[in-house]
Write a protein that holds these residues in place. Sequence first.
Motif, PDB file in Angstrom:
ATOM      1  N   ILE A   1       0.858  -1.183   0.000  1.00  0.00           N
ATOM      2  CA  ILE A   1       0.000   0.000   0.000  1.00  0.00           C
ATOM      3  C   ILE A   1       0.897   1.236   0.000  1.00  0.00           C
ATOM      4  O   ILE A   1       1.890   1.259   0.734  1.00  0.00           O
ATOM      5  CB  ILE A   1      -0.921   0.032   1.245  1.00  0.00           C
ATOM      6  CG1 ILE A   1      -1.621  -1.304   1.454  1.00  0.00           C
ATOM      7  CG2 ILE A   1      -1.933   1.161   1.133  1.00  0.00           C
ATOM      8  CD1 ILE A   1      -0.966  -2.140   2.517  1.00  0.00           C
ATOM      9  N   TYR A   2       0.528   2.216  -0.817  1.00  0.00           N
ATOM     10  CA  TYR A   2       1.321   3.438  -0.795  1.00  0.00           C
ATOM     11  C   TYR A   2       0.380   4.631  -0.888  1.00  0.00           C
ATOM     12  O   TYR A   2      -0.768   4.530  -1.348  1.00  0.00           O
ATOM     13  CB  TYR A   2       2.350   3.456  -1.928  1.00  0.00           C
ATOM     14  CG  TYR A   2       1.775   3.760  -3.284  1.00  0.00           C
ATOM     15  CD1 TYR A   2       1.756   5.073  -3.778  1.00  0.00           C
ATOM     16  CD2 TYR A   2       1.234   2.746  -4.077  1.00  0.00           C
ATOM     17  CE1 TYR A   2       1.211   5.344  -5.042  1.00  0.00           C
ATOM     18  CE2 TYR A   2       0.697   3.005  -5.319  1.00  0.00           C
ATOM     19  CZ  TYR A   2       0.694   4.313  -5.793  1.00  0.00           C
ATOM     20  OH  TYR A   2       0.157   4.588  -7.028  1.00  0.00           O
TER      21      TYR A   2
ATOM     22  N   ARG B   1      -4.075   6.673   5.550  1.00  0.00           N
ATOM     23  CA  ARG B   1      -3.670   7.982   6.049  1.00  0.00           C
ATOM     24  C   ARG B   1      -2.968   7.810   7.400  1.00  0.00           C
ATOM     25  O   ARG B   1      -3.537   8.052   8.457  1.00  0.00           O
ATOM     26  CB  ARG B   1      -4.865   8.911   6.176  1.00  0.00           C
ATOM     27  CG  ARG B   1      -5.602   9.149   4.844  1.00  0.00           C
ATOM     28  CD  ARG B   1      -6.639  10.218   4.998  1.00  0.00           C
ATOM     29  NE  ARG B   1      -6.050  11.506   5.293  1.00  0.00           N
ATOM     30  CZ  ARG B   1      -5.610  12.358   4.368  1.00  0.00           C
ATOM     31  NH1 ARG B   1      -5.675  12.056   3.078  1.00  0.00           N
ATOM     32  NH2 ARG B   1      -5.088  13.516   4.728  1.00  0.00           N
ATOM     33  N   PRO B   2      -1.745   7.326   7.393  1.00  0.00           N
ATOM     34  CA  PRO B   2      -0.996   7.207   8.642  1.00  0.00           C
ATOM     35  C   PRO B   2      -0.588   8.593   9.157  1.00  0.00           C
ATOM     36  O   PRO B   2      -0.605   9.573   8.416  1.00  0.00           O
ATOM     37  CB  PRO B   2       0.217   6.373   8.260  1.00  0.00           C
ATOM     38  CG  PRO B   2       0.439   6.703   6.821  1.00  0.00           C
ATOM     39  CD  PRO B   2      -0.924   6.915   6.220  1.00  0.00           C
TER      40      PRO B   2
ATOM     41  N   TYR C   1      -3.178  -1.199   8.725  1.00  0.00           N
ATOM     42  CA  TYR C   1      -4.002  -0.836   7.570  1.00  0.00           C
ATOM     43  C   TYR C   1      -5.193  -1.776   7.553  1.00  0.00           C
ATOM     44  O   TYR C   1      -5.038  -2.986   7.371  1.00  0.00           O
ATOM     45  CB  TYR C   1      -3.212  -0.938   6.263  1.00  0.00           C
ATOM     46  CG  TYR C   1      -4.063  -0.670   5.046  1.00  0.00           C
ATOM     47  CD1 TYR C   1      -4.530   0.620   4.766  1.00  0.00           C
ATOM     48  CD2 TYR C   1      -4.420  -1.715   4.180  1.00  0.00           C
ATOM     49  CE1 TYR C   1      -5.311   0.869   3.645  1.00  0.00           C
ATOM     50  CE2 TYR C   1      -5.199  -1.472   3.058  1.00  0.00           C
ATOM     51  CZ  TYR C   1      -5.652  -0.186   2.806  1.00  0.00           C
ATOM     52  OH  TYR C   1      -6.449   0.053   1.700  1.00  0.00           O
ATOM     53  N   LEU C   2      -6.358  -1.204   7.815  1.00  0.00           N
ATOM     54  CA  LEU C   2      -7.598  -1.978   7.883  1.00  0.00           C
ATOM     55  C   LEU C   2      -7.490  -3.120   8.883  1.00  0.00           C
ATOM     56  O   LEU C   2      -7.917  -4.265   8.623  1.00  0.00           O
ATOM     57  CB  LEU C   2      -7.977  -2.514   6.489  1.00  0.00           C
ATOM     58  CG  LEU C   2      -8.195  -1.460   5.391  1.00  0.00           C
ATOM     59  CD1 LEU C   2      -8.513  -2.122   4.072  1.00  0.00           C
ATOM     60  CD2 LEU C   2      -9.295  -0.473   5.793  1.00  0.00           C
TER      61      LEU C   2
ATOM     62  N   GLN D   1       3.882  -2.338   3.726  1.00  0.00           N
ATOM     63  CA  GLN D   1       3.871  -3.748   3.302  1.00  0.00           C
ATOM     64  C   GLN D   1       3.413  -4.614   4.470  1.00  0.00           C
ATOM     65  O   GLN D   1       3.826  -4.406   5.617  1.00  0.00           O
ATOM     66  CB  GLN D   1       5.273  -4.184   2.847  1.00  0.00           C
ATOM     67  CG  GLN D   1       5.354  -5.621   2.362  1.00  0.00           C
ATOM     68  CD  GLN D   1       6.797  -6.047   2.071  1.00  0.00           C
ATOM     69  OE1 GLN D   1       7.722  -5.437   2.599  1.00  0.00           O
ATOM     70  NE2 GLN D   1       6.969  -7.048   1.230  1.00  0.00           N
ATOM     71  N   THR D   2       2.559  -5.574   4.189  1.00  0.00           N
ATOM     72  CA  THR D   2       2.158  -6.509   5.252  1.00  0.00           C
ATOM     73  C   THR D   2       3.350  -7.391   5.626  1.00  0.00           C
ATOM     74  O   THR D   2       4.333  -7.483   4.888  1.00  0.00           O
ATOM     75  CB  THR D   2       0.977  -7.374   4.792  1.00  0.00           C
ATOM     76  OG1 THR D   2       1.328  -8.039   3.577  1.00  0.00           O
ATOM     77  CG2 THR D   2      -0.273  -6.519   4.558  1.00  0.00           C
ATOM     78  N   ASN D   3       3.250  -8.086   6.774  1.00  0.00           N
ATOM     79  CA  ASN D   3       4.394  -8.803   7.343  1.00  0.00           C
ATOM     80  C   ASN D   3       4.426 -10.295   7.018  1.00  0.00           C
ATOM     81  O   ASN D   3       5.192 -11.045   7.625  1.00  0.00           O
ATOM     82  CB  ASN D   3       4.390  -8.646   8.875  1.00  0.00           C
ATOM     83  CG  ASN D   3       4.568  -7.199   9.282  1.00  0.00           C
ATOM     84  OD1 ASN D   3       5.256  -6.440   8.609  1.00  0.00           O
ATOM     85  ND2 ASN D   3       3.915  -6.815  10.381  1.00  0.00           N
ATOM     86  N   ASN D   4       3.601 -10.722   6.075  1.00  0.00           N
ATOM     87  CA  ASN D   4       3.532 -12.170   5.811  1.00  0.00           C
ATOM     88  C   ASN D   4       4.849 -12.738   5.309  1.00  0.00           C
ATOM     89  O   ASN D   4       5.313 -13.785   5.775  1.00  0.00           O
ATOM     90  CB  ASN D   4       2.421 -12.459   4.783  1.00  0.00           C
ATOM     91  CG  ASN D   4       1.057 -12.067   5.301  1.00  0.00           C
ATOM     92  OD1 ASN D   4       0.817 -12.108   6.501  1.00  0.00           O
ATOM     93  ND2 ASN D   4       0.163 -11.642   4.399  1.00  0.00           N
ATOM     94  N   ALA D   5       5.466 -12.057   4.350  1.00  0.00           N
ATOM     95  CA  ALA D   5       6.688 -12.594   3.748  1.00  0.00           C
ATOM     96  C   ALA D   5       7.830 -12.653   4.759  1.00  0.00           C
ATOM     97  O   ALA D   5       8.560 -13.652   4.838  1.00  0.00           O
ATOM     98  CB  ALA D   5       7.094 -11.750   2.543  1.00  0.00           C
TER      99      ALA D   5
END
Length: 469
Positions: free
Chosen positions: A90-91, A108-109, A127-128, A156-160
């Motif tokens: 997300i950007y 909107r951080p 995010y969500l 970026q999500t932390n899955n990877a």
Amino acid sequence: MQGRAQDVVAGRSLYTRLVVRVGAVLLVSAAVLLIAIWISTQFAARQAYDRILTGSALQIAENTWYDHGEVNVDVPLAALSMLGTGDHAIYAVFDPQGRVIAGDGEFRPEIPWDALEQGPLLRDGEYLGTPVRMAIIGRRMPVAGPHPWAVIVLAQTNNARMSFAQSLGSKALLVIVAMSVLTLVAAMFTLYQALAPLKRIEAAIRERDLNDLSPLVLTVPAETHALVSAINAFMQRLAVHRATMRRVIGDAAHQLRTPVTALVAQMELLEGDTTEAQRRRHLDQLRERTRHLGALVNQLINHAMVQHRNDSRLQERIDLGQLVRARMSEVLSHRERMPAELSLEVPPLPCLILGDAISVGEAIKNILDNALQYGAVGLLQVRLDSDGASHQLHFVDDGPGIDAADWERLRKPFSPRSGERMGASLGLSIVEEVMRAHGGEMRFAYLPDGHFSVALVFPAWQADSGQAG
């Protein structure tokens, strides 16, 4: 032997205890290593993915510019493709007024405007409702205002990264478990080999004949050499005790055979006597032989007792003055005839020696008995002297004494007795054994006044060193 063997209680196996302790050490070490590896892999994955995330955000920032009063951005596809698969990227790009000019408008951080000058910032966020990792980069724009920045936020999500850390941790776990198992197996084999000398010692002792007390001849490691030496020393002491016992039994059998045979013969002669005079004469001889037999048995018992106590190495502090006074009173209390001149001289200060009070007391009694029975016609003087290094106990009598030619012979047990005296000639040999066991000596001498002297010289016990000097 069977009863004594049951007194030894078998505890837990030494091999089992060592294996359990080694296994416990390996388990704790593996757990600590796993925790350390898990922390390290988390840090490595976080650092690696943070660098990729920062690099992608910098690419977007490089394609952000200001033109005709507006902030423009051209997001390159490569910037998002660098983040890899399995994660959602997300950007959002904000102009100096905080408006979203590109990206996800719902993202909107909170923007740290005052920290943008420090360079790329890395933050954790959401995010969500999903945890994300964010890279925040500010690019200065040619505008007036409190915040002249165009802000690029790439998340970026932390899955990877979590999957990467788990993969590294699982592989490390497999390696650690495999190495721990191999190490435990190697330790078990090593411990078995290390304890093998104990089984060899056990087998060597079990195969021994009961009469074989010779030292064990084995090649053992240095750690078990002390055990083998202790076993050999014990067997040597046991051999000495057994030899002493055999010698005592042999001496008793040899010395008692003749007087017992003579006693039986005397009784047979007594039965054949017809006159009262002959019976009385044989009764007197029988009484005399019985008395000598009793004295012989008593000497043999004393000799065996002294030998046993000398081999036992019984050591205690002895006040020689008190001991000679007690033994002299004991001996004189059983005597009907006393010398006209009888004296005992003991220093006021204690004369201490290190040894066995019973054995030393027996030696004193034997000297006194000999002096009263065969010497001391009218005089018996007992005197204790000391020069600090040794204590000298003198027995002086006015009897005929002992010929100088017999001084060495009478130190040995069962030496032939001079004259018509009967017995085993053990008195002086007992004294000699006691003195030798106590590091002293027995001396004979004729004094200038013609009296005969027997001296017992003992090494003095030194109070400062705690041992005999």
